[in-house]
Design a protein around this motif. Structure first.
Motif, mmCIF file in Angstrom:
data_model
loop_
_atom_site.group_PDB
_atom_site.id
_atom_site.type_symbol
_atom_site.label_atom_id
_atom_site.label_comp_id
_atom_site.label_asym_id
_atom_site.label_seq_id
_atom_site.Cartn_x
_atom_site.Cartn_y
_atom_site.Cartn_z
ATOM 1 N N GLU A 20 -46.252 26.206 4.991
ATOM 2 C CA GLU A 20 -47.435 25.930 5.814
ATOM 3 C C GLU A 20 -48.485 27.029 5.706
ATOM 4 O O GLU A 20 -49.685 26.750 5.620
ATOM 5 C CB GLU A 20 -47.013 25.742 7.269
ATOM 6 N N ARG A 21 -48.071 28.291 5.730
ATOM 7 C CA ARG A 21 -49.036 29.385 5.661
ATOM 8 C C ARG A 21 -49.825 29.334 4.364
ATOM 9 O O ARG A 21 -51.063 29.406 4.378
ATOM 10 C CB ARG A 21 -48.318 30.733 5.779
ATOM 11 N N ARG A 23 -50.203 26.787 2.382
ATOM 12 C CA ARG A 23 -51.026 25.568 2.336
ATOM 13 C C ARG A 23 -52.361 25.809 3.028
ATOM 14 O O ARG A 23 -53.410 25.390 2.548
ATOM 15 C CB ARG A 23 -50.308 24.407 3.029
#
Length: 215
Positions: A20-21, A23
């Motif tokens: 997530e980071r 992305r």
């Protein structure tokens, strides 16, 4: 050159199981750069690694050097907020694809981290290696190239601790250029005129244009 609108960078990140980071970093950088260029995506992994090894995070007061003017500075600017305008980013065109990050220092050097593409490691990825060695004709945002970069991630990078040299801020006084009449720092004069009237001249004045200087 590939059409960036045809590249589903989010789908490629899903397939490569990008966290997530990263992305978030990639999507922010692509939005700023306007398309998912190979050098930009590599830059995201490089900045993320440099931050980790420096023990820093976005928002910290950091300084950066990019050794390439192509794509890489945008990843540095978006993630670290070191920009050319705030005097915390230097672009030194050495020809190498590398960045360095350091914290603020009062002296003329500062401990930092340098991250670079490792030629030995990148050889394991044929499409990326072809791009890296300037033997690739598929476009900087080609799907096969981006897939390999996302799959490779940090595995093609190496890093080292360095002492970054820099020049402390200079004091200067303004003077009027005798050629164009504009104010410039005295230490920017060359042969008695400003650089824009000398070695860095980049335009010819169109006298019929509005806003022209009046004597």
């Amino acid at each position: 050159m590939g059409d960036e609108r045809s590249v589903d960078i989010y789908g490629l990140m899903e397939a490569s199981r990008i966290g997530e980071r990263l992305r978030g970093y990639i999507m922010d950088c692509v939005g700023f750069h306007t398309f998912p260029a190979a050098g930009l995506i590599l830059g995201v992994f490089m900045v993320d690694l440099a931050l980790e090894k420096l023990g820093a995070k976005p928002g910290d007061r950091l300084y950066a050097v990019s050794e390439s003017p192509k794509c890489l500075p945008d990843a540095v600017q978006v993630i670290t907020h070191c920009t050319y305008g705030n005097h915390r980013l230097r672009v030194i065109d050495t020809g190498r694809f590398s960045i360095a990050l350091n914290r603020f220092s009062e002296g003329s050097t500062a401990p930092g981290v340098r991250v670079f593409i490792d030629a030995k490691k990148v050889a394991a990825y044929p499409t990326l290696y072809a791009w890296y060695t300037n033997d690739y004709n598929g476009g900087a945002d080609g799907k096969a190239l981006l897939e390999e970069i996302l799959r490779a991630g940090r595995s093609v990078l190496s890093w080292e601790y360095v002492n970054v040299r820099f020049t402390p801020k200079e004091k200067w006084r303004p003077v009027k250029c005798p050629s164009c009449g504009e104010m410039v720092p005295e230490n920017r004069l060359e042969n008695g005129v400003c650089r824009a009237c000398g070695s860095m001249a980049y335009y010819e004045r169109e006298m019929k244009a509005s806003g022209q200087l009046l004597n």
